[in-house]
Motif scaffolding. Structure first.
Motif, PDB file in Angstrom:
ATOM      1  N   LEU A 308       0.810  -1.205   0.000  1.00 38.49           N
ATOM      2  CA  LEU A 308       0.000   0.000   0.000  1.00 38.49           C
ATOM      3  C   LEU A 308       0.851   1.267   0.000  1.00 38.49           C
ATOM      4  CD1 LEU A 308      -2.536   1.659   0.495  1.00 38.49           C
ATOM      5  CD2 LEU A 308      -2.365   1.024   2.883  1.00 38.49           C
ATOM      6  N   TRP A 309       1.951   1.255   0.769  1.00 41.95           N
ATOM      7  CA  TRP A 309       2.777   2.471   0.843  1.00 41.95           C
ATOM      8  C   TRP A 309       3.261   2.847  -0.557  1.00 41.95           C
ATOM      9  CZ3 TRP A 309       0.645   3.007   5.005  1.00 41.95           C
ATOM     10  CH2 TRP A 309       0.847   2.266   6.162  1.00 41.95           C
ATOM     11  N   ASP A 310       3.703   1.856  -1.321  1.00 41.60           N
ATOM     12  CA  ASP A 310       4.204   2.144  -2.664  1.00 41.60           C
ATOM     13  C   ASP A 310       3.083   2.576  -3.592  1.00 41.60           C
ATOM     14  OD1 ASP A 310       6.746   1.481  -1.844  1.00 41.60           O
ATOM     15  OD2 ASP A 310       6.483  -0.643  -2.333  1.00 41.60           O
ATOM     16  N   GLN A 311       1.952   1.895  -3.487  1.00 43.72           N
ATOM     17  CA  GLN A 311       0.813   2.236  -4.356  1.00 43.72           C
ATOM     18  C   GLN A 311       0.355   3.673  -4.107  1.00 43.72           C
ATOM     19  OE1 GLN A 311      -2.161  -0.709  -3.532  1.00 43.72           O
ATOM     20  NE2 GLN A 311      -1.020  -2.382  -4.494  1.00 43.72           N
ATOM     21  N   ALA A 312       0.294   4.066  -2.825  1.00 48.98           N
ATOM     22  CA  ALA A 312      -0.173   5.412  -2.487  1.00 48.98           C
ATOM     23  C   ALA A 312       0.763   6.466  -3.066  1.00 48.98           C
ATOM     24  CB  ALA A 312      -0.278   5.562  -0.966  1.00 48.98           C
ATOM     25  N   LYS A 313       2.066   6.163  -3.047  1.00 43.83           N
ATOM     26  CA  LYS A 313       3.037   7.126  -3.586  1.00 43.83           C
ATOM     27  C   LYS A 313       2.853   7.300  -5.094  1.00 43.83           C
ATOM     28  CE  LYS A 313       6.718   6.496  -0.244  1.00 43.83           C
ATOM     29  NZ  LYS A 313       7.513   5.361   0.149  1.00 43.83           N
TER      30      LYS A 313
END
Lengths: 827, 108
Positions: A308-313
């Motif tokens: 999720l952290w990467d997707q949000a970025k």
């Protein structure tokens, strides 16, 4: 116009879902200056702000409280001008008009729509699981949200035997939580070993042994077909093999299903979840994006937080235009976690895919240590670490970056001549994740230090690193130190005696004496830069009572409620009353009066305390004066930061082993020191012989008779949350000397300990040798002054229960003030 | 329908010692009323929203109250939580010329 007018027109960003994914995506947008580009609206179907779902298991086990797991408080929405529709579920997306509609009728237009609806618990088909109206039957729970947790906790209190369906990570967390509520817990798992997503057979078996050692019973290879009922109540489970298990509650944790229906209804491509491309956008609509557990990317649906952290970025880079080349290329899953106290790290595959895969393995079942790595072409493709996860950080990084492993494979499993930590910090890549709970990288910590943060606590507050499970706190502190180049600052306020006054205790005492400050108000006026501070009041009141004894002006508002009404406040706002019972002894007449009071005031609980006294629990504030008068016994001072009580054994009176009159000495101690204020409570005991029946060796001050009228004096013992055997301060001859040295030690403690610092911390901090030099050998020539100061406090002490007939303040014991009106009534 | 605000005289200022709080019954509901050392008065809901602690028994200073059960701290003016997600309802309070505490309580 699209794409050409960033900044000149404000676009509408609507986010469906206010969980970790939605909130994180919005944070990333804001971090890229998105507040200027977008007006942001969020919908969340839970009526809360967003919270850290990873920590729900801590709520279930009682380790954390609801308020501690919120990621963003409601103020965050206000501060960032985000409109939040909480408790509203979006049911319809009109892609042509670009409008979403929620079940409460609210409609919002969007230019960009982000779907972050997450996932829900999967309930496998079982007979009897559903009640009418599509709800789970009472006694059956999913484990997914705050409301589920509350319901499980409430049911567990009534339950004897709980079954958890699902032996994956969440199921085991649920089992741990239930165990804390005193249920017998059974885990039912369909697979052949526990946590089959993360572990192999050997690891799963070892975890099972660890779990069973803690009291959880594990049933493998069991498919639940039916929930057995007795009337409407859950009575047990029946499995496909015909066996049954009796239980009175069921928690289902058998995996999750993406909340993708909203995508299907809007005509977006949905397979297992809402399909997105590398920019997190739906291939069907350039205005619609999706992130988190409701998303399918390159055929994969993730159920962990890290992707999720990467997707949000990537989403934020794309919609703000900060980096239109940003792409999400999938995540390699590596997790580090703690299941019921067993430390575990897992990454990639759990079994070799072909004979060409190299397997490196170490197993020490007795200590619960298991390590297994799968190496392909010199690179790590899978790994399991259990029990000892000291190499996890290094291996997870090697796995994530696909870096070449050293030829010496043994080094992968063990530290051989351990390389210094510094090298690791230097070598750690900037984007390496430090805090997995809140997705904080090494780089983010560096940026925070560059912005001026100079302490671990400041960085944690700003980035939330370490504020989740807390396991990375040590690493965060080391990194802050490293980024500061050794110039990290300690927060100076940790040395203050109270938060409102920037002075350590010795300097504060000197100022108070010098300026003759005899009330808490006077201290605030003279020494506190910001004036009055509620939290600083009780420590100052205690200190002034120590310094000035009878000449201290006792302002009751500076005292904690217990010291205002001389009783101990309980969870429901009632109080507990403990009369004095010196030496643990009372007369038959006193015992009868206690019983009469318990009957007359309908006292809900009469309990023997750990300090050998009788506690009347659950008394209304307004009844306190009456209770005291009817008891006609002195206060037992069982409520404050003060001398509490002195336990004792039978001593020489009746015991055939007794060497000293422990009961007599305990009585003398109680009569002398009762009501003496101190930085933290002081619990004492006397023992008539070294058999130590009264546990004198684990008390703040403990006196043990060793014969010939000699007493050993132990200090700094504890047997509460912290357990420490007291240090032998000295051996004295006679009760008088025992009383004198004990009193002198307590006075030295009163004058020098920090607020709430118990003797078990104080004694090691000062050092036993130093304390002995002062208290026993009078090396500083202060013994006389310490004795005098204690005597003054003893003489100033009084029985506060006398306030029953002469209250000190207006309406001191009123539960509700009866309004006495002058003149007219309501305007 | 607009909400009617009614001013209630709940008692005399001297019914509450300086720096402390007391519970009063106002228009059928119980409120915690506080008096600071500067003789300002504040009124909040009776119980802490966290786990129901009696706020009137809390420590106060000129702007905040600390719940005696678990140290949840609230701003006496706005009711906002200082160290907590919870917040409390506050009611405008003042001291009348005759020394009575006046609290404004809305009625639906």
């Amino acid at each position: 116009m699209d794409g050409m007018t960033f900044g000149s027109t404000v676009r509408k960003l609507v986010v469906i879902g206010n969980g970790m994914a939605g909130a994180r995506a919005v944070e990333e947008v804001l971090a890229r200056g998105g507040a200027e580009q977008f007006s942001i609206t969020m919908f969340g179907d839970e009526p809360y702000g967003n919270y850290n779902r990873i920590l729900l298991s801590n709520i279930l086990s009682g380790q954390q409280d609801h308020s501690e797991i919120y990621i963003n408080p409601l103020d965050w929405y206000k501060e960032n001008s985000i409109r939040l529709h909480s408790g509203a579920r979006v049911t319809h997306i009109d892609r042509a008009a670009r409008v979403v509609t929620a079940d409460n009728g609210v409609q919002e237009e969007y230019d960009i729509l982000l779907i972050a609806t997450g996932s829900r618990a999967f309930i496998p088909p079982m007979e009897g699981v559903w009640a009418e109206g599509g709800r789970l039957r009472p006694g059956i729970f999913a484990f997914r949200g705050i409301d589920d947790c509350n319901a499980i906790v409430a049911e567990a209190a009534r339950s004897k035997r709980a079954a958890v369906i699902g032996g994956g990570l969440l199921g085991l967390e649920a089992a741990r939580g239930l165990l804390n509520h005193g249920c017998e817990v059974h885990v039912i798992h369909l697979g052949q070993h526990l946590m089959d997503m993360q572990l192999d057979t050997a690891g799963g078996a070892m975890l099972r042994r660890a779990m069973e050692g803690m009291g959880v019973q594990v049933h493998l290879g069991k498919m639940t077909t039916t929930v057995l009922l007795e009337g409407e109540k859950v009575a047990g489970l029946r499995f496909k093999d015909g066996t049954e298990l009796a239980c009175d509650m069921v928690v289902v944790s058998a995996g999750i299903r993406p909340n993708a229906e909203i995508g299907s209804r809007a005509g977006l491509t949905v397979e297992r979840a809402i399909v997105v491309d590398n920019t997190m956008r739906s291939p069907d609509d350039p205005h619609i994006y999706a992130v988190g557990e409701c998303v399918q990317h390159r055929g994969k649906v993730y159920g962990l937080v890290a992707p999720l952290w990467d997707q949000a970025k990537v989403f934020a880079d794309q919609v703000t235009g900060a980096n239109t080349g940003a792409e999400y290329l999938g995540s390699k899953l590596a997790t580090k976690l703690k299941v019921m106290g067993v430390e575990l790290a897992s990454m990639g595959i759990t079994e070799p895919a072909s004979d060409a895969d190299e397997v490196i393995q170490f197993s020490e079942p007795k200590r619960g240590t298991y390590k297994k790595l799968i190496v392909r072409d010199g690179r790590l493709v899978g790994g399991i670490l259990m029990g000892d996860i000291s190499k996890a950080a290094y291996l997870m990084q090697a796995f994530d970056r696909d870096s070449r492993l050293p030829d010496e494979r043994l080094e992968l499993l063990f530290d051989l001549g351990a390389p210094p930590q510094k090298v690791t910090l230097d070598e750690m890549p900037v984007d390496a994740q430090v805090c997995n709970c809140n997705g904080v990288s090494k780089g983010a910590i560096g940026a925070c230090v560059a912005d001026g943060a100079r302490s671990g606590s400041a960085v944690m507050k700003a980035t939330r690193a370490g504020m989740g499970c807390g396991s990375c706190k040590g690493l965060v502190n080391e990194l802050v130190e490293w980024f500061c180049g050794g110039e990290a600052e300690e927060d100076p306020s940790i040395h203050y005696y109270v938060p409102a006054i920037p002075l350590a205790k010795p300097e504060l005492v000197a100022k108070i004496r010098e300026q003759g400050l005899r009330s808490v108000s006077a201290v605030f006026a003279a020494l506190a830069p910001q004036g009055e501070d509620a939290a600083s009041k009780p420590p100052l009141a205690s200190l002034l009572a120590t310094i000035w004894a009878g000449e201290y002006e006792d302002e009751r508002d500076a005292r904690f409620i217990n010291d205002r009404v001389h009783a101990n406040i309980q969870k429901d706002g009632t109080f507990s009353v403990v009369p004095e019972m010196a030496g643990g002894v009372c007369t038959p007449a006193e015992l009868m009066r206690i019983a009469q009071v318990a009957v007359k005031y309908q006292v809900p609980l009469v309990k023997l305390t750990g300090g050998q006294r009788i506690d009347l629990v659950g008394i209304a504030k307004a009844d306190l004066p009456g209770v005291w008068q009817d008891l006609d016994m002195p206060a037992g001072t069982a409520w404050g930061k003060s001398y509490r009580t002195c336990k004792s054994c039978i001593g020489t009176e009746f015991c055939r082993f007794g060497l000293g009159d422990s009961m007599g000495l305990a009585t003398r101690i109680e009569r002398r020191f009762r009501g003496i204020d101190s930085p933290a409570k002081m619990k004492l005991a006397t023992a008539g012989c070294p058999r130590n029946c009264s546990e004198a060796m684990v008390k703040d001050v403990g006196l043990v008779a060793i014969g010939d009228d000699k007493w050993e004096i132990y200090v700094g013992g504890a047997a509460g949350a912290h357990i420490r055997k007291g240090d032998l301060l000295c051996v004295v001859e006679g009760e008088d000397a025992a009383m004198q040295i004990s009193g002198r030690f307590m006075q030295y403690y009163r004058e020098h300990a920090k607020w709430k610092e118990r003797t078990y911390s104080f004694v090691p901090r000062i050092g036993l040798e130093r304390i002995r030099a002062i208290v026993v050998d009078d090396a500083d020539g202060t013994a006389e002054a310490l004795d005098q100061a204690m005597l003054a406090s003893v003489e100033a002490a009084y029985d506060p229960w006398k306030e029953a007939v002469k209250p000190r303040t207006a309406n001191q014991f009123a539960d509700v003030v009866q309004a006495e009106m002058v003149g007219g009534g309501d305007d | 329908m607009t909400e009617a605000i009614l001013k209630h005289r709940v008692g005399l200022l001297d019914a509450v010692p300086r720096g402390e709080g007391r519970v009063f019954e106002v228009a059928g509901q119980r409120l915690a009323v506080f008096r600071t050392h500067g003789d300002q008065v504040f009124a909040t809901q009776e119980h802490c929203p966290h786990l129901g602690g009696p706020l009137a028994d809390g420590l106060i200073d000129r702007g905040t109250v600390i719940c005696p059960l678990h140290d949840r701290t609230y701003d006496l003016r706005s009711g906002a939580g200082v160290n907590t997600e919870c917040q409390v309802r506050t009611y405008p309070a003042s001291v009348g010329a005759d020394g009575a505490i006046v609290v404004e309580v809305g009625q639906d």
